[in-house]
Design a protein around this motif. Structure first.
Motif, short mmCIF file in Angstrom:
data_model
loop_
_atom_site.label_atom_id
_atom_site.label_comp_id
_atom_site.label_asym_id
_atom_site.label_seq_id
_atom_site.Cartn_x
_atom_site.Cartn_y
_atom_site.Cartn_z
N ILE A 22 0.86 -1.18 0.00
CA ILE A 22 0.00 0.00 0.00
C ILE A 22 0.90 1.23 0.00
N GLU A 23 0.62 2.18 -0.88
CA GLU A 23 1.43 3.40 -0.95
C GLU A 23 1.27 4.24 0.31
N GLU A 24 2.35 4.88 0.71
CA GLU A 24 2.32 5.78 1.87
C GLU A 24 1.28 6.89 1.66
N THR A 25 1.17 7.37 0.41
CA THR A 25 0.22 8.46 0.13
C THR A 25 -1.22 8.02 0.38
N THR A 26 -1.49 6.74 0.15
CA THR A 26 -2.85 6.20 0.37
C THR A 26 -3.16 6.22 1.87
N ILE A 27 -2.20 5.75 2.67
CA ILE A 27 -2.39 5.73 4.14
C ILE A 27 -2.56 7.16 4.65
N LYS A 28 -1.72 8.06 4.12
CA LYS A 28 -1.77 9.47 4.51
C LYS A 28 -3.13 10.08 4.16
N ALA A 29 -3.63 9.77 2.95
CA ALA A 29 -4.92 10.31 2.50
C ALA A 29 -6.05 9.85 3.42
N ALA A 239 -18.01 6.43 -14.10
CA ALA A 239 -17.39 7.28 -13.08
C ALA A 239 -17.45 8.75 -13.49
N LYS A 240 -17.61 9.61 -12.50
CA LYS A 240 -17.61 11.05 -12.77
C LYS A 240 -16.17 11.53 -13.04
N HIS A 241 -15.21 10.88 -12.34
CA HIS A 241 -13.81 11.28 -12.47
C HIS A 241 -12.92 10.08 -12.79
N LYS A 242 -11.78 10.36 -13.40
CA LYS A 242 -10.74 9.34 -13.55
C LYS A 242 -9.51 9.88 -12.83
N THR A 243 -8.94 9.08 -11.92
CA THR A 243 -7.75 9.51 -11.20
C THR A 243 -6.55 8.73 -11.71
N THR A 244 -5.40 8.92 -11.05
CA THR A 244 -4.19 8.20 -11.46
C THR A 244 -4.28 6.74 -10.99
N THR A 245 -3.28 5.93 -11.29
CA THR A 245 -3.34 4.50 -10.96
C THR A 245 -3.06 4.24 -9.48
N VAL A 246 -3.31 3.01 -9.08
CA VAL A 246 -3.04 2.58 -7.70
C VAL A 246 -1.54 2.67 -7.41
N ASN A 247 -0.70 2.55 -8.45
CA ASN A 247 0.75 2.66 -8.28
C ASN A 247 1.21 4.11 -8.26
N SER A 249 -0.49 6.99 -6.57
CA SER A 249 -1.27 7.84 -5.63
C SER A 249 -2.69 8.15 -6.09
N GLY A 250 -3.38 7.16 -6.66
CA GLY A 250 -4.72 7.39 -7.19
C GLY A 250 -5.71 8.00 -6.20
N ILE A 251 -5.78 7.43 -5.00
CA ILE A 251 -6.75 7.93 -4.00
C ILE A 251 -6.34 9.33 -3.55
N TYR A 252 -5.06 9.48 -3.24
CA TYR A 252 -4.54 10.76 -2.78
C TYR A 252 -4.80 11.87 -3.81
N ASN A 253 -4.44 11.61 -5.06
CA ASN A 253 -4.63 12.62 -6.11
C ASN A 253 -6.09 12.96 -6.35
N GLY A 254 -6.95 11.93 -6.28
CA GLY A 254 -8.38 12.16 -6.47
C GLY A 254 -8.96 13.05 -5.38
N LEU A 255 -8.60 12.77 -4.11
CA LEU A 255 -9.11 13.54 -2.99
C LEU A 255 -8.57 14.98 -3.02
N LYS A 256 -7.36 15.09 -3.55
CA LYS A 256 -6.73 16.41 -3.67
C LYS A 256 -7.52 17.30 -4.63
#
Length: 262
Positions: A22-29, A239-247, A249-256
């Protein structure tokens, strides 16, 4: 800006990368979202008895499992929708006739038709399944979910005449021959709608991230639905949005992009 109150996150291919990390950015998000008082749910096709450790690590105690058949809110059961026993029997019979393997998920076990099959062993290893047992026709199982294993795309039609169900390809590397059995009236989207109603929230209060076709109903049931960059090609239209991949920071970038996290 609408008030975001709840975030639903798929696990495989959304939180967990293909190498199982799991990416650190995901945990941080996830931490930042929780600090803002936004409730976080893990929403997965996996059985809940197999994701306890991950949920504890992420400090998340609200879960939707079995593709929407069972939900827990803050550690307490919210709803449970077992499959029709006749439907389960029909799937088992079709699989047997066509030499397919399958796994039935009960509340506390994964019941496999053949624990010795090579594809089953690979499946167990890939998804780190621990509570496994062999199917016995004499037992009366309460089945919450089901995955068919070792199908070719031409085999899907064999299962299509089953009422109010459809097959959803597992969007995990090396597991594209596996298909989750999704019920039209029990899926992640229906689970999300139930949770929103229970919490007294509206669609616009909710955000969701997913990568597989079993996430399409969920992404359509929230105000802000994000498909991961590594998502199944057929998912993006829902989907309303497309974010980056799981590799990446997809969740982090989407929430940003929603201005929720820094």
């Amino acid at each position: 800006m609408s008030e975001y109150k709840v975030l639903f996150l798929d696990i495989d291919g959304t939180i967990i990368k293909p190498d199982d990390s799991i990416e650190e950015t995901t945990i941080k998000a996830i931490r930042q979202v929780q600090e803002k008082g936004i409730k976080v749910f893990l929403a997965t096709g996996r059985p809940l008895h197999e994701i306890r450790e991950l949920a504890d690590d992420l400090k998340v105690n609200s879960l939707i499992g079995y593709n929407g058949a069972y939900a827990i809110y803050q550690g307490k059961d919210l709803f449970q929708e077992p499959m029709n026993k006749k439907t389960v029997k029909q799937f088992i019979n079709i699989a047997k006739e066509n030499k397919h393997d399958l796994v039935l998920y009960t509340r506390d076990q994964n019941i496999f038709t053949d624990l010795e099959a090579k594809c089953v062993k690979e499946f167990i290893e890939k998804f780190h399944l621990h509570k496994n047992d062999s199917y016995s026709p004499a037992k009366d199982y309460e089945v919450l979910g089901m995955t068919l294993i070792n199908l070719e795309s031409g085999d899907i039609a064999l299962y299509n005449h089953e009422d109010q169900t459809h097959l959803s390809q597992v969007n995990v590397e090396g597991m594209h021959h596996c298909y989750d059995v999704i019920r039209d009236k029990v899926n992640k989207g229906i689970g999300v709608e139930y949770v929103l109603k229970h919490l007294g929230l509206v669609k616009e209060n909710a955000i969701a991230f997913g990568d597989g076709l079993n996430d399409k109903e969920m992404l359509m049931s929230v105000g802000e639905g994000f498909a991961m960059g590594n998502g199944h090609p057929d998912l993006f239209q829902y989907a309303k949005h497309k974010t980056t991949t799981v590799n990446n920071s997809g969740i982090y970038n989407g929430l940003k992009t929603l201005g929720i996290i820094q």
